[in-house]
Scaffold this motif. Sequence first.
Motif, PDB file in Angstrom:
ATOM      1  N   GLY A 478       0.816  -1.203   0.000  1.00 32.67           N
ATOM      2  CA  GLY A 478       0.000   0.000   0.000  1.00 32.67           C
ATOM      3  C   GLY A 478       0.850   1.254   0.000  1.00 32.67           C
ATOM      4  N   ALA A 493       3.234   1.861   3.287  1.00 31.66           N
ATOM      5  CA  ALA A 493       2.810   1.331   4.580  1.00 31.66           C
ATOM      6  C   ALA A 493       4.020   0.828   5.351  1.00 31.66           C
ATOM      7  CB  ALA A 493       1.801   0.202   4.377  1.00 31.66           C
ATOM      8  N   GLN A 539       0.231  -2.212  13.416  1.00 29.15           N
ATOM      9  CA  GLN A 539       0.195  -2.364  11.963  1.00 29.15           C
ATOM     10  C   GLN A 539      -0.701  -1.296  11.337  1.00 29.15           C
ATOM     11  OE1 GLN A 539       1.351  -4.890   9.603  1.00 29.15           O
ATOM     12  NE2 GLN A 539       2.881  -5.428  11.151  1.00 29.15           N
ATOM     13  N   LEU A 540      -1.870  -1.091  11.932  1.00 31.12           N
ATOM     14  CA  LEU A 540      -2.800  -0.081  11.424  1.00 31.12           C
ATOM     15  C   LEU A 540      -2.194   1.312  11.526  1.00 31.12           C
ATOM     16  CD1 LEU A 540      -6.160  -1.302  13.037  1.00 31.12           C
ATOM     17  CD2 LEU A 540      -5.556  -1.431  10.613  1.00 31.12           C
ATOM     18  N   HIS A 543      -0.285   2.555   8.461  1.00 33.12           N
ATOM     19  CA  HIS A 543      -0.885   2.565   7.124  1.00 33.12           C
ATOM     20  C   HIS A 543      -0.524   3.862   6.393  1.00 33.12           C
ATOM     21  CE1 HIS A 543      -4.209  -0.755   7.361  1.00 33.12           C
ATOM     22  NE2 HIS A 543      -2.995  -1.208   7.646  1.00 33.12           N
ATOM     23  N   SER A 544      -0.340   3.749   5.095  1.00 27.10           N
ATOM     24  CA  SER A 544       0.252   4.848   4.320  1.00 27.10           C
ATOM     25  C   SER A 544      -0.595   6.118   4.313  1.00 27.10           C
ATOM     26  CB  SER A 544       0.512   4.396   2.878  1.00 27.10           C
ATOM     27  OG  SER A 544      -0.708   4.079   2.222  1.00 27.10           O
ATOM     28  N   GLU A 545      -1.927   5.986   4.305  1.00 28.38           N
ATOM     29  CA  GLU A 545      -2.757   7.189   4.244  1.00 28.38           C
ATOM     30  C   GLU A 545      -2.635   8.025   5.516  1.00 28.38           C
ATOM     31  OE1 GLU A 545      -5.828   3.780   4.251  1.00 28.38           O
ATOM     32  OE2 GLU A 545      -3.651   3.987   4.096  1.00 28.38           O
ATOM     33  N   LYS A 566      -4.443   6.990  -3.108  1.00 23.88           N
ATOM     34  CA  LYS A 566      -4.007   5.706  -2.556  1.00 23.88           C
ATOM     35  C   LYS A 566      -4.215   4.614  -3.595  1.00 23.88           C
ATOM     36  CE  LYS A 566      -4.828   2.483   1.299  1.00 23.88           C
ATOM     37  NZ  LYS A 566      -3.425   2.225   1.621  1.00 23.88           N
ATOM     38  N   CYS A 571      -8.886   1.054   4.182  1.00 28.17           N
ATOM     39  CA  CYS A 571      -9.461   0.072   5.106  1.00 28.17           C
ATOM     40  C   CYS A 571     -10.465   0.746   6.034  1.00 28.17           C
ATOM     41  CB  CYS A 571      -8.364  -0.624   5.908  1.00 28.17           C
ATOM     42  SG  CYS A 571      -7.683   0.355   7.260  1.00 28.17           S
ATOM     43  N   CYS A 574      -8.893   3.005   8.875  1.00 24.63           N
ATOM     44  CA  CYS A 574      -8.343   4.272   8.387  1.00 24.63           C
ATOM     45  C   CYS A 574      -9.460   5.233   7.981  1.00 24.63           C
ATOM     46  CB  CYS A 574      -7.391   4.030   7.215  1.00 24.63           C
ATOM     47  SG  CYS A 574      -5.808   3.326   7.717  1.00 24.63           S
TER      48      CYS A 574
END
Length: 611
Positions: A478, A493, A539-540, A543-545, A566, A571, A574
């Motif tokens: 991602g 990510a 992990q969350l 996330h890249s966003e 994106k 997800c 997010c």
Amino acid sequence: MSFSGSLHALQSQLCTAARQNRSLAKNLHAQIIKVGLNRHDPFPNTLLDAYGKCGLIHDALQLFDALPHPDLVAWASLLTACNLANLPHRALSISRSLNLQPDHFVFASLVKACANLGPLHVKQGKQVHARFFLSPFSDDDVVKSSLIDMYSKFGLPDYGRAVFDSISSLNSISWTAMISGYARRGRKSEAFQLFRQTPYRNLFAWTALISGLVQSGNGVDAFHLFVEMRREGIGIADPLVLSSVVGACANLAVWELGKEMHGLVITLGYESCLFISNALIDMYAKCSDLVAAKYIFREMCRKDVVSWTSIIVGTAQHGQAEEALALYDDMVLAGVKPNEVTFVGLIHACSHAGLVSKGRALFRSMTEDHGIKPSLQHYTCLLDLFSRSGHLDEAENLIRTMPVNPDEPTWAALLSACKHHGNTQMAVRIADHVLDLKLEDPSSYILLSNIYAGAGMWENVLKVRKLMMVMEVKKEPGYSCVEFGKESHVFYAGETSHPMKDEIMGLMRKLDAEMRKRGYAPDTSSVLHDMDQQEKERQLFWHSERLAVAYGLLKAVPGTIIRIVKNLRVCGDCHTVLKLISTIANREIYVRDAKRYHHFKDGNCSCNDFW
């Protein structure tokens, strides 16, 4: 003036009519009939040519039908008229009654008709090629150039190259068509090699390469090439290359570059060009600047079906369903006939507004009133409409009875709806069926795993994970790109190497603390790894966003919109986080993900939490 001089003057007027207007062509036709010249050469053929160039295809057909013995010139003129009117099916249908050996002009028109029909008509194109190859005109380089273009549009550049290599005297058209053929298929090295070799490094060659790269998804290469073209001083006497580069900006969602291209369009005096304006509407809509898209649409002196469809689809994609439907009513009142894409946008709009009855009516109108055969995309939109509105039984009935085979995204749409509406029994039944299909999209496996997990069917969850390993399904990494001004940054990510890592992490922790005060609890259902809850939350967190938003908040001018693109679907967790951040930071956040557009403002999203 002598009789022959009068004939010559009348023929000259007809040629002028072909370049001017319809009424002039019809008036001259009446004058020819009045003086009894309508059956004397060269007037029937000249009239056919004039009507074709004026877009009077029905008049051309009537005139042709009245000819007792149409010659090859008449046939070529009529077939050209059909192609100009974008009626390639009609051209090929008419050609079946041709009882003469086609000449090179007729072959060129037939090849063009096949090319306009697209890749689904490869067989017809090859049949015309075979007839040409066996004809006395098989050495004609003009027809061969048309064949290269046809195979280019069919996505068969190797067939085109075989024709290209057989041409004795290569001209600009053949070089351009071959370069385009390679570029369209993404065969960049061959396209660039041929481009460097051609003796015709003119605007058309540059346009062929740039446009082909855009069509094959190589927008960045296309833009760099356009900059190189400008540096070499190539004059833009034809605006087609501009529309291609604007299209690249749309696909890449680079708003600032899109605005610069808009400025160049104005500087070069092409702002009134219809297809340039259409490209700009699409670009601004895809860059989440619907205000600019609407402004360009309103200012257009002339609007065609592409103009209306672009603004309708753009408005629908941004969650403004009522306005999209109102635009459609205006389109009909303006006398513009909708096309297939128009109805995709309209049914999509109904889907996001829960207008089930309106969506059904539009679907019927598409077939009954406009004669448009529904495609898989139309059925998927209709299924999405039923699913979103909770009509799950109707959605399942549709997917099992529609005349086209549902693809993976269609089944995934129904599965997502079952999960969203909490219909576990139907979700599991559909999942069992989908599990037997050869899935390719990693997100489909994740959806299946989530559905089985939600039903407590852990053996099936394990089965899905094992299947992913056997099929060597790997989730695409991602990434999110945030743009402001002339600066843009891509975040992956889990990225930990950014120069501003400490500042980004500091802001993210502050935002996380504030969100938890407001009742935020991380949703780890999309994390399929076997790890404890704390690690799943971590992990969350990466996330890249989220990284992109934090960077945007740190770097962008206060109060400006943060625009993010994106590559994957946002997800659920997010999505919740971005809604909360829009309230905490009092900022609008626009995200274009792999599925749709999200406008986050004041704690809400334009997608109404279903995407």
